[in-house]
Design an enzyme around this catalytic site. Structure first.
Site, mmCIF file in Angstrom:
data_model
loop_
_atom_site.group_PDB
_atom_site.id
_atom_site.type_symbol
_atom_site.label_atom_id
_atom_site.label_comp_id
_atom_site.label_asym_id
_atom_site.label_seq_id
_atom_site.Cartn_x
_atom_site.Cartn_y
_atom_site.Cartn_z
ATOM 1 N N ARG A 228 50.121 44.733 44.869
ATOM 2 C CA ARG A 228 49.072 45.254 45.186
ATOM 3 C C ARG A 228 48.269 46.169 46.494
ATOM 4 N NH1 ARG A 228 46.520 39.360 46.472
ATOM 5 N NH2 ARG A 228 44.411 40.354 46.889
ATOM 6 N N HIS A 229 47.574 46.877 46.575
ATOM 7 C CA HIS A 229 47.011 47.509 47.696
ATOM 8 C C HIS A 229 47.932 46.761 49.261
ATOM 9 C CE1 HIS A 229 43.849 46.078 48.250
ATOM 10 N NE2 HIS A 229 43.065 46.033 47.040
ATOM 11 N N ASN A 235 39.413 42.891 51.764
ATOM 12 C CA ASN A 235 40.100 41.938 51.348
ATOM 13 C C ASN A 235 39.445 40.693 52.861
ATOM 14 O OD1 ASN A 235 42.411 43.270 50.082
ATOM 15 N ND2 ASN A 235 41.692 41.783 49.548
ATOM 16 N N ARG A 294 42.021 52.288 48.430
ATOM 17 C CA ARG A 294 42.630 51.283 48.707
ATOM 18 C C ARG A 294 43.647 51.349 48.048
ATOM 19 N NH1 ARG A 294 38.584 48.128 46.951
ATOM 20 N NH2 ARG A 294 39.422 46.273 44.710
ATOM 21 N N GLU A 314 40.364 47.774 39.717
ATOM 22 C CA GLU A 314 40.280 46.435 39.615
ATOM 23 C C GLU A 314 39.266 45.689 38.604
ATOM 24 O OE1 GLU A 314 41.489 43.023 40.070
ATOM 25 O OE2 GLU A 314 41.574 42.063 41.964
ATOM 26 N N PHE A 336 29.287 30.168 38.449
ATOM 27 C CA PHE A 336 30.811 29.676 39.733
ATOM 28 C C PHE A 336 31.363 28.654 38.229
ATOM 29 C CE2 PHE A 336 32.687 27.113 42.114
ATOM 30 C CZ PHE A 336 33.882 28.187 42.855
ATOM 31 N N HIS A 380 45.518 46.050 41.705
ATOM 32 C CA HIS A 380 45.018 45.161 41.908
ATOM 33 C C HIS A 380 45.254 43.563 41.163
ATOM 34 C CE1 HIS A 380 42.522 48.534 44.059
ATOM 35 N NE2 HIS A 380 42.868 48.704 42.227
ATOM 36 N N VAL A 383 44.697 43.447 37.333
ATOM 37 C CA VAL A 383 45.381 43.994 36.792
ATOM 38 C C VAL A 383 46.625 43.848 37.180
ATOM 39 C CG1 VAL A 383 45.973 46.589 36.295
ATOM 40 C CG2 VAL A 383 44.104 45.845 37.260
#
Length: 441
Positions: A228-229, A235, A294, A314, A336, A380, A383
């Site tokens: 990941r970045h 974040n 990012r 992402e 949700f 991300h 992904v």
């Protein structure tokens, strides 16, 4: 806002049979497993029926080369029975709802292939033969030593004796071998591990979809690093999506990542290359990022020549972009709850689902298979979960629960039958506010 990718493949796909053809040590089982992994990842129930496994399970593993002599009538009758048992199970599985069944055997004579074709045709299942032809003795020798000698057939057998015996087995099959002809059936011929493909009467979604995959397969070993970045401002705040810059922690990770990849590429290159001539150097590493800031910022300490793909962006959270999970739970309880019930298929309003992410990554998988250099993919969480599921042959519905933490490099080295995995945490562990919640919905 990206438009959601609705189904790109037919849900009512009719059952298909893919029947492997080829002499031993031509990579048939490796090809069959790769096809199974790919189609299963795309959502098509696919299963391999390996006749060798039937033989080992029912008769035991150790059979000398003369057992496979076509003049050994008793053994030939037994082997034919094993093949028909596997074919019986294959047809029953398709009848129970399977979509693609792979009959993994040598199928080296016209008589055997005719039986397979007729039995499948009686059930209404089209057959495509996939023949692997290899005249490159170096490739065959590598297959024999790296895969066949690890087979249960040669467990506890001296390596030189095992090579001699397996070479004799190949010779027995070669005497009776008949290549697939245009008059027999639909076929795809793979010559020298993808150097050339020959197609005959290829129709329908499954065979046509497999051609790009089979064209780009190779056996060259190289590492694939997934990460990941570095930590972003979003974040830190637990916000979904967006195009935020890296935080100071994220910038530190980018520097750590560059140093790690340079050192690891040199180490692995020296281990796999000739003395004094490594297989690869750090400059050989191909770096892929998404189109978001990012990931590109994470790549810059390593290279200014990264390749950006929108397909690596992402998952699109739609109307929930820029929100925290707590905000979604309070302001959109229906969203949700629906996503909690099925995170794989649930599509954010005006956004995407994990299933959509897999569909947009599909063309990139072919490009990934084509690459022969070491690769670093900076992307991300959702992904990378989808890419990891493909490379490690995980069921697609498990994607939302696969652990892909920040500031961690996942090293995958493809082998004939899968990937070897190692994980490296670089610097202090960082968990964003939103990341803790991701495991629960």
């Amino acid at each position: 806002m990206r438009q959601p990718l609705y189904s790109l493949h037919p849900r009512d796909l009719s059952p298909h049979v893919l029947a492997m053809v080829g002499l031993p040590a031509r990579g048939k089982t490796s090809i069959a497993r790769k096809i199974t992994r790919y189609l299963s990842w795309l959502g098509h129930p696919t299963r391999v029926f390996n006749v060798g496994n039937y033989r080992r399970n029912l008769l035991g593993a150790h059979h000398p080369a003369n057992f496979f002599d076509p003049q050994n009538r008793e053994a030939r009758r037994t082997l034919d029975e094993m093949a028909m048992a596997a074919l019986d199970d294959l047809l029953a599985w398709l009848g129970g709802g399977g979509e693609v069944a792979i009959f993994d055997a040598t199928n080296s004579t016209r008589a055997r292939r005719q039986i397979v074709s007729e039995r499948c045709r009686d059930k209404g299942y089209p057959v495509v033969f996939i023949e692997s032809i290899c005249g490159d003795e170096a490739i065959v020798e590598t297959n024999v030593r790296e895969t066949k000698l690890r087979s249960p057939d040669y467990e506890g057998v001296d390596a030189s004796e095992a090579v001699r015996d397996f070479r004799a087995r190949i010779a027995h099959y070669a005497r009776a071998y008949e290549t697939v002809t245009d008059l027999e059936s639909s076929y795809i011929k793979i010559i020298d591990v993808g150097r050339q493909l020959m197609l005959n009467r290829i129709h329908g979604y499954v065979p046509a979809r497999l051609v790009p995959l089979l064209m780009n397969m190779h056996v060259a070993p190289r590492p694939i690093w997934l990460t990941r970045h570095g930590e972003s401002i979003f974040n830190q705040q637990g916000l979904l999506g967006g195009d935020a810059d890296l935080s100071p922690h994220g910038e530190a990770y980018a520097r750590n990542l560059a140093a790690f990849i340079r050192g690891r590429a040199r180490e692995l290159g020296e281990a796999s290359g000739m003395p004094g001539e490594p297989a690869w150097i750090p400059d050989d590493v191909v770096v892929w990022t998404s189109s978001l800031r990012r990931t590109m910022q994470t790549s810059r300490p390593l290279t200014q020549r990264s390749i950006s793909w929108r397909a690596l962006d992402e998952i699109d959270a739609g109307v929930c972009e820029g929100m925290t999970y707590d905000e979604i739970r309070l302001k959109m309880p229906h969203v949700f709850e629906a996503r909690s019930a099925d995170k794989f298929r649930y599509r954010y309003p005006r956004g995407e689902s994990y299933e959509d992410v897999i569909q947009r990554l599909d063309p990139l998988i072919i490009e990934l298979e084509r690459q022969r250099s070491p690769m670093l993919v900076i992307a991300h969480q959702a992904v990378l979960r989808a890419l990891y599921a493909y490379l490690m042959d995980k069921p697609p519905h498990t994607c939302p629960s696969l652990p892909i933490p920040l500031h961690t490099v996942i090293e995958l080295i493809p082998t004939a039958y899968g990937c070897e995995e190692r994980r490296f945490q670089l610097g202090p562990e960082v968990q964003s506010v939103g990341e803790a919640a991701i495991a629960h919905p």
